[in-house]
Scaffold this motif. Sequence first.
Motif, PDB file in Angstrom:
ATOM      1  N   ASP A 112       0.814  -1.207   0.000  1.00 50.45           N
ATOM      2  CA  ASP A 112       0.000   0.000   0.000  1.00 50.45           C
ATOM      3  C   ASP A 112       0.854   1.266   0.000  1.00 50.45           C
ATOM      4  OD1 ASP A 112      -2.291  -1.471  -0.041  1.00 50.45           O
ATOM      5  OD2 ASP A 112      -2.454  -1.570   2.144  1.00 50.45           O
ATOM      6  N   ALA A 113       2.106   1.164   0.334  1.00 47.11           N
ATOM      7  CA  ALA A 113       2.960   2.350   0.430  1.00 47.11           C
ATOM      8  C   ALA A 113       3.169   2.945  -0.962  1.00 47.11           C
ATOM      9  CB  ALA A 113       4.307   1.973   1.036  1.00 47.11           C
ATOM     10  N   PRO A 114       3.339   4.246  -1.038  1.00 48.66           N
ATOM     11  CA  PRO A 114       3.523   4.879  -2.339  1.00 48.66           C
ATOM     12  C   PRO A 114       4.900   4.638  -2.956  1.00 48.66           C
ATOM     13  CG  PRO A 114       3.585   6.511  -0.612  1.00 48.66           C
ATOM     14  CD  PRO A 114       3.219   5.212   0.034  1.00 48.66           C
ATOM     15  N   GLU A 115       5.843   4.044  -2.207  1.00 46.11           N
ATOM     16  CA  GLU A 115       7.175   3.783  -2.771  1.00 46.11           C
ATOM     17  C   GLU A 115       7.095   2.657  -3.811  1.00 46.11           C
ATOM     18  OE1 GLU A 115       8.918   0.914   0.661  1.00 46.11           O
ATOM     19  OE2 GLU A 115       8.707   3.041   1.079  1.00 46.11           O
ATOM     20  N   GLU A 116       8.108   2.591  -4.625  1.00 46.90           N
ATOM     21  CA  GLU A 116       8.094   1.623  -5.723  1.00 46.90           C
ATOM     22  C   GLU A 116       8.293   0.212  -5.192  1.00 46.90           C
ATOM     23  OE1 GLU A 116      10.525   0.772  -9.811  1.00 46.90           O
ATOM     24  OE2 GLU A 116      10.347   2.813  -9.090  1.00 46.90           O
ATOM     25  N   TYR A 117       7.588  -0.697  -5.785  1.00 43.69           N
ATOM     26  CA  TYR A 117       7.636  -2.103  -5.387  1.00 43.69           C
ATOM     27  C   TYR A 117       8.936  -2.733  -5.878  1.00 43.69           C
ATOM     28  CZ  TYR A 117       6.468  -7.065  -5.419  1.00 43.69           C
ATOM     29  OH  TYR A 117       6.468  -8.422  -5.228  1.00 43.69           O
ATOM     30  N   ASP A 118       9.657  -3.442  -4.978  1.00 47.20           N
ATOM     31  CA  ASP A 118      10.891  -4.130  -5.325  1.00 47.20           C
ATOM     32  C   ASP A 118      10.603  -5.629  -5.370  1.00 47.20           C
ATOM     33  OD1 ASP A 118      13.490  -4.842  -5.828  1.00 47.20           O
ATOM     34  OD2 ASP A 118      14.177  -4.538  -3.765  1.00 47.20           O
ATOM     35  N   PRO A 119      10.560  -6.239  -6.550  1.00 47.05           N
ATOM     36  CA  PRO A 119      10.219  -7.662  -6.628  1.00 47.05           C
ATOM     37  C   PRO A 119      11.298  -8.567  -6.042  1.00 47.05           C
ATOM     38  CG  PRO A 119      10.740  -6.815  -8.805  1.00 47.05           C
ATOM     39  CD  PRO A 119      10.739  -5.653  -7.863  1.00 47.05           C
ATOM     40  N   GLU A 120      12.524  -8.093  -5.916  1.00 49.92           N
ATOM     41  CA  GLU A 120      13.591  -8.931  -5.387  1.00 49.92           C
ATOM     42  C   GLU A 120      13.664  -8.889  -3.862  1.00 49.92           C
ATOM     43  OE1 GLU A 120      17.190  -7.808  -7.269  1.00 49.92           O
ATOM     44  OE2 GLU A 120      16.526  -8.442  -9.254  1.00 49.92           O
ATOM     45  N   ALA A 121      12.902  -8.056  -3.244  1.00 52.87           N
ATOM     46  CA  ALA A 121      12.955  -7.930  -1.785  1.00 52.87           C
ATOM     47  C   ALA A 121      12.465  -9.192  -1.096  1.00 52.87           C
ATOM     48  CB  ALA A 121      12.131  -6.728  -1.333  1.00 52.87           C
ATOM     49  N   GLU A 122      11.533  -9.886  -1.683  1.00 56.36           N
ATOM     50  CA  GLU A 122      11.012 -11.089  -1.024  1.00 56.36           C
ATOM     51  C   GLU A 122      11.948 -12.285  -1.137  1.00 56.36           C
ATOM     52  OE1 GLU A 122       8.093 -12.948  -4.404  1.00 56.36           O
ATOM     53  OE2 GLU A 122       7.295 -11.388  -3.111  1.00 56.36           O
ATOM     54  N   PHE A 123      12.979 -12.212  -2.000  1.00 58.25           N
ATOM     55  CA  PHE A 123      13.929 -13.323  -2.086  1.00 58.25           C
ATOM     56  C   PHE A 123      14.791 -13.429  -0.833  1.00 58.25           C
ATOM     57  CE2 PHE A 123      13.678 -12.678  -6.868  1.00 58.25           C
ATOM     58  CZ  PHE A 123      12.768 -13.707  -7.031  1.00 58.25           C
ATOM     59  N   GLY A 124      15.031 -12.358  -0.154  1.00 60.78           N
ATOM     60  CA  GLY A 124      15.812 -12.386   1.076  1.00 60.78           C
ATOM     61  C   GLY A 124      14.966 -12.627   2.321  1.00 60.78           C
ATOM     62  N   ASP A 125      13.656 -12.643   2.183  1.00 60.86           N
ATOM     63  CA  ASP A 125      12.746 -12.838   3.314  1.00 60.86           C
ATOM     64  C   ASP A 125      12.543 -14.333   3.557  1.00 60.86           C
ATOM     65  OD1 ASP A 125      10.928 -12.455   5.324  1.00 60.86           O
ATOM     66  OD2 ASP A 125       9.250 -12.025   3.951  1.00 60.86           O
ATOM     67  N   PRO A 126      12.958 -14.876   4.730  1.00 62.32           N
ATOM     68  CA  PRO A 126      12.801 -16.304   4.991  1.00 62.32           C
ATOM     69  C   PRO A 126      11.336 -16.712   5.188  1.00 62.32           C
ATOM     70  CG  PRO A 126      13.804 -15.228   6.880  1.00 62.32           C
ATOM     71  CD  PRO A 126      13.673 -14.209   5.795  1.00 62.32           C
ATOM     72  N   ASP A 127      10.442 -15.765   5.511  1.00 67.08           N
ATOM     73  CA  ASP A 127       9.039 -16.115   5.719  1.00 67.08           C
ATOM     74  C   ASP A 127       8.254 -16.170   4.407  1.00 67.08           C
ATOM     75  OD1 ASP A 127       9.530 -16.194   8.419  1.00 67.08           O
ATOM     76  OD2 ASP A 127       9.037 -14.059   8.694  1.00 67.08           O
ATOM     77  N   SER A 128       8.852 -15.780   3.328  1.00 65.72           N
ATOM     78  CA  SER A 128       8.164 -15.757   2.041  1.00 65.72           C
ATOM     79  C   SER A 128       8.069 -17.168   1.469  1.00 65.72           C
ATOM     80  CB  SER A 128       8.914 -14.844   1.068  1.00 65.72           C
ATOM     81  OG  SER A 128       8.331 -14.903  -0.192  1.00 65.72           O
ATOM     82  N   ASP A 129       7.123 -17.397   0.582  1.00 70.05           N
ATOM     83  CA  ASP A 129       6.949 -18.707  -0.048  1.00 70.05           C
ATOM     84  C   ASP A 129       7.950 -18.947  -1.178  1.00 70.05           C
ATOM     85  OD1 ASP A 129       4.870 -19.224   1.593  1.00 70.05           O
ATOM     86  OD2 ASP A 129       3.314 -18.683   0.137  1.00 70.05           O
ATOM     87  N   SER A 130       8.658 -17.918  -1.560  1.00 70.42           N
ATOM     88  CA  SER A 130       9.558 -18.062  -2.698  1.00 70.42           C
ATOM     89  C   SER A 130      10.929 -18.557  -2.252  1.00 70.42           C
ATOM     90  CB  SER A 130       9.694 -16.722  -3.415  1.00 70.42           C
ATOM     91  OG  SER A 130      10.331 -15.799  -2.564  1.00 70.42           O
ATOM     92  N   LEU A 131      11.810 -18.627  -3.192  1.00 69.48           N
ATOM     93  CA  LEU A 131      13.172 -19.081  -2.966  1.00 69.48           C
ATOM     94  C   LEU A 131      13.904 -18.115  -2.042  1.00 69.48           C
ATOM     95  CD1 LEU A 131      15.504 -20.989  -3.866  1.00 69.48           C
ATOM     96  CD2 LEU A 131      15.949 -19.355  -5.674  1.00 69.48           C
ATOM     97  N   THR A 132      14.637 -18.628  -1.058  1.00 72.67           N
ATOM     98  CA  THR A 132      15.389 -17.798  -0.141  1.00 72.67           C
ATOM     99  C   THR A 132      16.862 -17.845  -0.515  1.00 72.67           C
ATOM    100  OG1 THR A 132      13.844 -18.330   1.620  1.00 72.67           O
ATOM    101  CG2 THR A 132      15.955 -17.405   2.280  1.00 72.67           C
ATOM    102  N   ILE A 133      17.430 -16.675  -0.769  1.00 74.60           N
ATOM    103  CA  ILE A 133      18.840 -16.571  -1.122  1.00 74.60           C
ATOM    104  C   ILE A 133      19.548 -15.930   0.057  1.00 74.60           C
ATOM    105  CG2 ILE A 133      20.512 -15.556  -2.701  1.00 74.60           C
ATOM    106  CD1 ILE A 133      18.317 -15.542  -4.807  1.00 74.60           C
ATOM    107  N   PRO A 134      20.491 -16.641   0.673  1.00 74.95           N
ATOM    108  CA  PRO A 134      21.182 -16.064   1.831  1.00 74.95           C
ATOM    109  C   PRO A 134      22.148 -14.967   1.384  1.00 74.95           C
ATOM    110  CG  PRO A 134      22.120 -18.193   1.314  1.00 74.95           C
ATOM    111  CD  PRO A 134      20.934 -17.996   0.395  1.00 74.95           C
ATOM    112  N   ALA A 135      22.371 -14.022   2.275  1.00 73.88           N
ATOM    113  CA  ALA A 135      23.326 -12.954   2.005  1.00 73.88           C
ATOM    114  C   ALA A 135      24.735 -13.471   2.270  1.00 73.88           C
ATOM    115  CB  ALA A 135      23.032 -11.753   2.891  1.00 73.88           C
ATOM    116  N   VAL A 136      25.655 -13.167   1.380  1.00 73.87           N
ATOM    117  CA  VAL A 136      27.027 -13.637   1.496  1.00 73.87           C
ATOM    118  C   VAL A 136      27.933 -12.422   1.489  1.00 73.87           C
ATOM    119  CG1 VAL A 136      28.834 -15.020   0.425  1.00 73.87           C
ATOM    120  CG2 VAL A 136      26.471 -15.773   0.310  1.00 73.87           C
ATOM    121  N   ASP A 137      28.851 -12.397   2.456  1.00 70.23           N
ATOM    122  CA  ASP A 137      29.833 -11.319   2.511  1.00 70.23           C
ATOM    123  C   ASP A 137      30.946 -11.668   1.517  1.00 70.23           C
ATOM    124  OD1 ASP A 137      31.248  -9.100   3.256  1.00 70.23           O
ATOM    125  OD2 ASP A 137      32.153 -10.072   5.012  1.00 70.23           O
TER     126      ASP A 137
END
Length: 155
Positions: A11-36
């Motif tokens: 609902d926020a007026p900011e632009e939707y980032d489709p890749e944001a849910e890939f880092g979310d472990p609660d999402s139903d999609s593929l989870t990609i861990p962050a690597v340093d």
Amino acid sequence: MALDRSDHEPDAPEEYDPEAEFGDPDSDSLTIPAVDPKSGPEPPEPPEPPNVSIPEMSTAGTGAPADLVKMFWALVLVINAAVFVLSLGIMLFVFEGNTTYSVWLISGGLVLFGLAIRRYRAFDADTSSSSKPTAAETTTTESAPTENETDDTDP
């Protein structure tokens, strides 16, 4: 209503980032861990290329004059181009039935063959005329008989 919001957009007026849910472990999609990028093993160094001595080829041992070698390679290139253009024109005519391009290509190939024949004959005539002795050279080369030659006339 093409401008209506989708049910999946926030609902926020900011632009939707489709890749944001890939880092979310609660999402139903593929989870990609962050690597340093600084953590982990160092990549191996590439191996040294071997020292290979490249032999130098000399054309001095061929015994052919430089202008002959130059003319030979020029004729090789012209004849290769003529064969390519002529065969391409014939194939266009046979397989595609395209007479416009095939006639131009066939005539271009024949012109290239004619050019190669003309250059060969001009070079051949030039080299054969320079290797034949002239009339002045033949009169100066005639000399007295050598000791191996015998005189048939006895005094």
